[in-house]
Motif scaffolding. Structure first.
Motif, PDB file in Angstrom:
ATOM      1  N   ASN A   1      -2.327  -6.213   0.062  1.00 20.96           N
ATOM      2  CA  ASN A   1      -1.039  -5.929  -0.592  1.00 20.96           C
ATOM      3  C   ASN A   1      -0.488  -4.593  -0.117  1.00 20.96           C
ATOM      4  O   ASN A   1       0.686  -4.475   0.241  1.00 20.96           O
ATOM      5  CB  ASN A   1      -1.195  -5.878  -2.106  1.00 20.96           C
ATOM      6  N   ALA A   2      -1.363  -3.569  -0.146  1.00 17.33           N
ATOM      7  CA  ALA A   2      -0.922  -2.223   0.223  1.00 17.33           C
ATOM      8  C   ALA A   2      -0.366  -2.228   1.650  1.00 17.33           C
ATOM      9  O   ALA A   2       0.696  -1.650   1.909  1.00 17.33           O
ATOM     10  CB  ALA A   2      -2.080  -1.237   0.090  1.00 17.33           C
ATOM     11  N   ILE A   3      -1.080  -2.911   2.549  1.00 20.87           N
ATOM     12  CA  ILE A   3      -0.618  -2.955   3.942  1.00 20.87           C
ATOM     13  C   ILE A   3       0.721  -3.696   4.018  1.00 20.87           C
ATOM     14  O   ILE A   3       1.652  -3.284   4.718  1.00 20.87           O
ATOM     15  CB  ILE A   3      -1.679  -3.645   4.838  1.00 20.87           C
ATOM     16  N   LYS A   4       0.824  -4.778   3.207  1.00 19.81           N
ATOM     17  CA  LYS A   4       2.045  -5.600   3.228  1.00 19.81           C
ATOM     18  C   LYS A   4       3.284  -4.833   2.783  1.00 19.81           C
ATOM     19  O   LYS A   4       4.388  -5.095   3.233  1.00 19.81           O
ATOM     20  CB  LYS A   4       1.866  -6.796   2.270  1.00 19.81           C
ATOM     21  N   PHE A   5       3.088  -3.888   1.852  1.00 21.10           N
ATOM     22  CA  PHE A   5       4.266  -3.231   1.271  1.00 21.10           C
ATOM     23  C   PHE A   5       4.413  -1.772   1.697  1.00 21.10           C
ATOM     24  O   PHE A   5       5.098  -1.005   1.031  1.00 21.10           O
ATOM     25  CB  PHE A   5       4.222  -3.337  -0.265  1.00 21.10           C
ATOM     26  N   THR A   6       3.727  -1.363   2.801  1.00 16.95           N
ATOM     27  CA  THR A   6       3.843   0.027   3.244  1.00 16.95           C
ATOM     28  C   THR A   6       4.382   0.086   4.683  1.00 16.95           C
ATOM     29  O   THR A   6       3.724  -0.396   5.609  1.00 16.95           O
ATOM     30  CB  THR A   6       2.470   0.737   3.156  1.00 16.95           C
TER      31      THR A   6
ATOM     32  N   ALA B   1      -4.764   3.411  -2.588  1.00 15.99           N
ATOM     33  CA  ALA B   1      -3.498   4.134  -2.736  1.00 15.99           C
ATOM     34  C   ALA B   1      -2.646   3.925  -1.481  1.00 15.99           C
ATOM     35  O   ALA B   1      -3.160   4.002  -0.360  1.00 15.99           O
ATOM     36  CB  ALA B   1      -3.785   5.620  -2.931  1.00 15.99           C
ATOM     37  N   ASP B   2      -1.356   3.633  -1.733  1.00 16.66           N
ATOM     38  CA  ASP B   2      -0.469   3.507  -0.568  1.00 16.66           C
ATOM     39  C   ASP B   2       0.793   4.324  -0.780  1.00 16.66           C
ATOM     40  O   ASP B   2       1.066   4.801  -1.894  1.00 16.66           O
ATOM     41  CB  ASP B   2      -0.129   2.026  -0.309  1.00 16.66           C
ATOM     42  N   THR B   3       1.548   4.511   0.298  1.00 18.70           N
ATOM     43  CA  THR B   3       2.811   5.261   0.211  1.00 18.70           C
ATOM     44  C   THR B   3       3.957   4.291   0.479  1.00 18.70           C
ATOM     45  O   THR B   3       4.927   4.628   1.151  1.00 18.70           O
ATOM     46  CB  THR B   3       2.837   6.396   1.248  1.00 18.70           C
ATOM     47  N   GLY B   4       3.825   3.077  -0.082  1.00 14.80           N
ATOM     48  CA  GLY B   4       4.786   2.012   0.199  1.00 14.80           C
ATOM     49  C   GLY B   4       5.959   1.960  -0.756  1.00 14.80           C
ATOM     50  O   GLY B   4       6.352   2.987  -1.342  1.00 14.80           O
ATOM     51  N   THR B   5       6.482   0.736  -0.973  1.00 15.65           N
ATOM     52  CA  THR B   5       7.733   0.573  -1.731  1.00 15.65           C
ATOM     53  C   THR B   5       7.602   0.950  -3.199  1.00 15.65           C
ATOM     54  O   THR B   5       8.566   1.342  -3.827  1.00 15.65           O
ATOM     55  CB  THR B   5       8.201  -0.894  -1.676  1.00 15.65           C
ATOM     56  N   GLY B   6       6.404   0.821  -3.735  1.00 17.82           N
ATOM     57  CA  GLY B   6       6.216   1.129  -5.148  1.00 17.82           C
ATOM     58  C   GLY B   6       6.715  -0.003  -6.037  1.00 17.82           C
ATOM     59  O   GLY B   6       7.369  -0.947  -5.578  1.00 17.82           O
TER      60      GLY B   6
ATOM     61  N   TYR C   1       4.209 -14.200 -10.110  1.00 17.34           N
ATOM     62  CA  TYR C   1       5.262 -13.184 -10.226  1.00 17.34           C
ATOM     63  C   TYR C   1       5.296 -12.300  -8.985  1.00 17.34           C
ATOM     64  O   TYR C   1       4.266 -11.798  -8.527  1.00 17.34           O
ATOM     65  CB  TYR C   1       5.071 -12.310 -11.487  1.00 17.34           C
ATOM     66  N   GLN C   2       6.499 -12.116  -8.448  1.00 14.55           N
ATOM     67  CA  GLN C   2       6.688 -11.188  -7.329  1.00 14.55           C
ATOM     68  C   GLN C   2       7.873 -10.297  -7.676  1.00 14.55           C
ATOM     69  O   GLN C   2       8.858 -10.771  -8.244  1.00 14.55           O
ATOM     70  CB  GLN C   2       6.969 -11.965  -6.040  1.00 14.55           C
ATOM     71  N   VAL C   3       7.765  -9.018  -7.390  1.00 13.19           N
ATOM     72  CA  VAL C   3       8.835  -8.076  -7.749  1.00 13.19           C
ATOM     73  C   VAL C   3      10.111  -8.509  -7.024  1.00 13.19           C
ATOM     74  O   VAL C   3      10.104  -8.657  -5.801  1.00 13.19           O
ATOM     75  CB  VAL C   3       8.447  -6.637  -7.352  1.00 13.19           C
ATOM     76  N   PRO C   4      11.206  -8.752  -7.797  1.00 11.99           N
ATOM     77  CA  PRO C   4      12.426  -9.223  -7.166  1.00 11.99           C
ATOM     78  C   PRO C   4      12.903  -8.210  -6.108  1.00 11.99           C
ATOM     79  O   PRO C   4      12.909  -7.012  -6.364  1.00 11.99           O
ATOM     80  CB  PRO C   4      13.432  -9.314  -8.313  1.00 11.99           C
TER      81      PRO C   4
ATOM     82  N   GLY D   1       2.003 -14.733  -4.925  1.00  8.07           N
ATOM     83  CA  GLY D   1       2.100 -14.198  -6.294  1.00  8.07           C
ATOM     84  C   GLY D   1       0.861 -14.523  -7.114  1.00  8.07           C
ATOM     85  O   GLY D   1       0.864 -14.419  -8.338  1.00  8.07           O
ATOM     86  N   LEU D   2      -0.206 -14.898  -6.423  1.00  5.91           N
ATOM     87  CA  LEU D   2      -1.434 -15.237  -7.152  1.00  5.91           C
ATOM     88  C   LEU D   2      -2.551 -14.218  -6.912  1.00  5.91           C
ATOM     89  O   LEU D   2      -3.572 -14.233  -7.592  1.00  5.91           O
ATOM     90  CB  LEU D   2      -1.938 -16.623  -6.727  1.00  5.91           C
ATOM     91  N   GLY D   3      -2.330 -13.312  -5.937  1.00  3.61           N
ATOM     92  CA  GLY D   3      -3.388 -12.373  -5.545  1.00  3.61           C
ATOM     93  C   GLY D   3      -3.814 -11.443  -6.672  1.00  3.61           C
ATOM     94  O   GLY D   3      -5.018 -11.316  -6.964  1.00  3.61           O
ATOM     95  N   LEU D   4      -2.846 -10.781  -7.321  1.00  3.22           N
ATOM     96  CA  LEU D   4      -3.213  -9.813  -8.361  1.00  3.22           C
ATOM     97  C   LEU D   4      -3.826 -10.476  -9.588  1.00  3.22           C
ATOM     98  O   LEU D   4      -4.839  -9.993 -10.101  1.00  3.22           O
ATOM     99  CB  LEU D   4      -2.004  -8.947  -8.737  1.00  3.22           C
ATOM    100  N   PRO D   5      -3.209 -11.607 -10.098  1.00  2.06           N
ATOM    101  CA  PRO D   5      -3.877 -12.239 -11.243  1.00  2.06           C
ATOM    102  C   PRO D   5      -5.320 -12.637 -10.923  1.00  2.06           C
ATOM    103  O   PRO D   5      -6.206 -12.481 -11.765  1.00  2.06           O
ATOM    104  CB  PRO D   5      -3.025 -13.478 -11.548  1.00  2.06           C
TER     105      PRO D   5
HETATM  106  P1  ADP Z   1       1.609 -11.561  -3.447  1.00  2.00           P
HETATM  107  O1  ADP Z   1       0.932 -12.748  -2.866  1.00  2.00           O
HETATM  108  O2  ADP Z   1       3.078 -11.724  -3.563  1.00  2.00           O
HETATM  109  O3  ADP Z   1       1.173 -10.299  -2.817  1.00  2.00           O
HETATM  110  P2  ADP Z   1       0.294 -10.492  -5.723  1.00  2.00           P
HETATM  111  O4  ADP Z   1      -0.075 -11.117  -7.002  1.00  2.00           O
HETATM  112  O5  ADP Z   1      -0.786  -9.915  -4.892  1.00  2.00           O
HETATM  113  O6  ADP Z   1       1.104 -11.557  -4.956  1.00  2.00           O
HETATM  114  O7  ADP Z   1       1.368  -9.380  -6.014  1.00  2.00           O
HETATM  115  C1  ADP Z   1       2.460  -9.672  -6.842  1.00  2.00           C
HETATM  116  C2  ADP Z   1       3.627  -8.772  -6.506  1.00  2.00           C
HETATM  117  O8  ADP Z   1       3.342  -7.422  -6.856  1.00  2.00           O
HETATM  118  C3  ADP Z   1       3.956  -8.711  -5.055  1.00  2.00           C
HETATM  119  O9  ADP Z   1       4.752  -9.782  -4.662  1.00  2.00           O
HETATM  120  C4  ADP Z   1       4.706  -7.390  -4.947  1.00  2.00           C
HETATM  121  O10 ADP Z   1       6.022  -7.563  -5.389  1.00  2.00           O
HETATM  122  C5  ADP Z   1       3.972  -6.535  -5.953  1.00  2.00           C
HETATM  123  N1  ADP Z   1       2.947  -5.703  -5.319  1.00  2.00           N
HETATM  124  C6  ADP Z   1       1.617  -5.903  -5.286  1.00  2.00           C
HETATM  125  N2  ADP Z   1       0.975  -4.894  -4.642  1.00  2.00           N
HETATM  126  C7  ADP Z   1       1.926  -4.032  -4.248  1.00  2.00           C
HETATM  127  C8  ADP Z   1       1.901  -2.781  -3.529  1.00  2.00           C
HETATM  128  N3  ADP Z   1       0.773  -2.244  -3.076  1.00  2.00           N
HETATM  129  N4  ADP Z   1       3.098  -2.174  -3.318  1.00  2.00           N
HETATM  130  C9  ADP Z   1       4.241  -2.708  -3.764  1.00  2.00           C
HETATM  131  N5  ADP Z   1       4.325  -3.881  -4.443  1.00  2.00           N
HETATM  132  C10 ADP Z   1       3.189  -4.531  -4.684  1.00  2.00           C
END
Ligand code: ADP
Length: 447
Positions: A351-356, A377-382, A396-399, A410-414
């Motif tokens: 995730n961190a790599i994806k959003f930084t 910890a990342d310095t990404g979009t937040g 859920y994914q942040v719009p 949107g299943l990774g974090l849960p």
């Molecule tokens: P996804 O497969 O979309 O990564 P996750 O459940 O892992 O699903 O994450 C859900 C959402 O949380 C992501 O789509 C993203 O919007 C946000 N997110 C997760 N990790 C980060 C991160 N390190 N930086 C910014 N946004 C994040």
């Protein structure tokens, strides 16, 4: 200190006892005592006078007031028989209750009885002028006959009896009121305990309903997990087949395809790959939710886990603007499940790599009390603060947040949070949009 007496008199014969009684009442009235106190003083005087007169000698009586301190009336009764105190003291116990102080002194020259009573606070000040006026009036006082005194005494007795009766009536009324109040209190108590019982019954019913609801909820959640597991399991085989067939079609040994056909087959393969990762994620989550994941506890060598993560994830960090750092673990070992732990950390790091887009992505571990804390910890979009909980909801994914690589499900974090729970720990996030995110996984040192 006392002042010049207000009045003096001498008791010679029994009749004088009546006189001293009258005079005492008069003095008491003049200095400001109320009717009951006047009677008390008069009674005390006549009683002491009666006892002294039986000694057969004259008794001098003097009425004075204190010159300073609390205004007090003092009465001194002296007769010249020395050593009469022993006889008097036991007889004066009742009289003592009528005044504030009473003392008997035996001197060489005779026996002295001193009594005092404080004036009521409402009585007018005893200025020298007022003292003179009182003296004048007392000097003009003509003592009545014993018969007069008897009449007065009778009246006082009747008044006292009336008062006693009134007090008894008051007491009876108060008792009745108290009984009434008691009944009221008891009624209130019964009413309250009835209400409490009622409320209790309500609460018990509510709990029963809650229990029932949570059983239903659990059943529904289990049904959902079962459904997801079945569907994804059933989907996996055909989707894998589609990917394989796609690969075959584009294989060099197969018949040549037109450019358009190759493009379409590539599209089918890419979509099937996305579908497969969704199906795999769903299956993982469903398994975790159904409690079908049993941790395999062992002494995990964190140096090895970190090394493996460093190696497998580095290829994903294709941007030179991003520093990918897996620190040397500050905690060497931990009792946990190696596979699950690596899965959690891989998830967070991906995730961190994806959003930084630039800056760094950093993994570290440290002891914090009884916990071991992993920090990604990342310095990404937040992530906006109000979404810090929502990102742990399924799908859920942040719009508007755009992953720099891959689409995500949107299943990774849960799933990661489930696994952390299975390992007996907790996960939290701190993040500021535009500055970066920090995910902290804390696991107990001994699960
Ligand atoms: P996804 O497969 O979309 O990564 P996750 O459940 O892992 O699903 O994450 C859900 C959402 O949380 C992501 O789509 C993203 O919007 C946000 N997110 C997760 N990790 C980060 C991160 N390190 N930086 C910014 N946004 C994040």
């Amino acid at each position: 200190m006392s002042r010049e007496p207000l009045m003096r008199m001498r008791i010679r014969v029994e009749q004088d006892v009546f006189t001293v009684r009258q005079l005492g009442r008069e003095v008491a009235r003049e200095v400001g005592f109320e009717s009951q106190d006047q009677t008390r003083l008069a009674t005390a005087l006549s009683e002491v006078g009666r006892l002294l007169v039986t000694a057969g000698r004259d008794t001098d009586v003097a009425f004075t007031t204190t010159a300073d301190g609390v205004p007090t009336l003092l009465v001194e009764m002296v007769h010249p028989v020395p050593g009469d105190g022993a006889r008097l003291r036991p007889q004066l116990t009742q009289v003592r209750r009528l005044v504030d102080t009473l003392e008997v002194g035996d001197g060489e020259t005779g026996t002295v009885v001193r009594m005092s009573r404080r004036l009521p606070p409402s009585s007018p000040a005893l200025t020298p002028d007022r003292m003179d006026e009182i003296r004048d009036r007392l000097a003009g006082h003509v003592p009545g006959t014993p018969f007069d005194e008897l009449t007065v005494q009778n009246q006082q007795l009747i008044a006292a009896l009336d008062e006693v009766r009134a007090q008894r009536d008051d007491l009876a009324r108060l008792n009745a009121e108290l009984e009434e109040t008691n009944r009221g209190v008891m009624a209130l108590y019964h009413q309250l305990s009835d209400e409490l019982e009622e409320t209790n019954r309500g609460v018990v019913a509510l709990y029963a309903e809650l229990d029932e609801k949570s059983v239903q909820l659990r059943a529904a959640s289990e049904a959902k997990s079962r459904f997801l597991a079945n569907v994804s399991h059933e989907l996996r085989a055909p989707v894998t087949a589609i990917i394989g067939l796609g690969r075959l079609l584009t294989d060099e040994s197969s018949d040549e395809l037109t450019e358009e056909q190759s493009r379409q087959v590539e599209l089918i393969r890419a979509s099937a790959s996305d579908l497969l990762s969704l199906v795999n994620d769903l299956l993982d989550l469903a398994k975790a939710e159904a409690g079908r994941i049993e941790p395999n506890w062992s002494d995990v060598d964190l140096k090895a886990v970190f090394g493996q993560l460093r190696g497998t994830l580095r290829p994903l960090t294709t941007r030179p603007e991003v520093d990918f750092v897996v620190e040397e673990p500050a905690v060497p070992r931990l009792r946990s499940d190696e596979v699950l732990l690596a899965q959690i950390l891989r998830n967070l790091l991906t995730n961190a790599i994806k959003f930084t887009a630039e800056g760094s992505v950093r993994l570290s571990v440290a002891r914090n009390g009884g916990d071991v804390e992993f920090t990604v910890a990342d310095t990404g979009t937040g992530i906006p603060p109000e979404l810090h909980e929502r990102i742990f909801e399924e799908f859920y994914q942040v719009p508007g947040s755009q992953a720099l690589s891959g689409k995500g499900t949107g299943l990774g974090l849960p799933y990661a949070r489930r696994l952390v729970g299975i390992l007996g720990g907790a996960m939290r996030v701190e993040s500021t949009p535009g500055q970066g995110s920090t995910f902290v996984v804390s696991l107990p040192v001994s699960p």
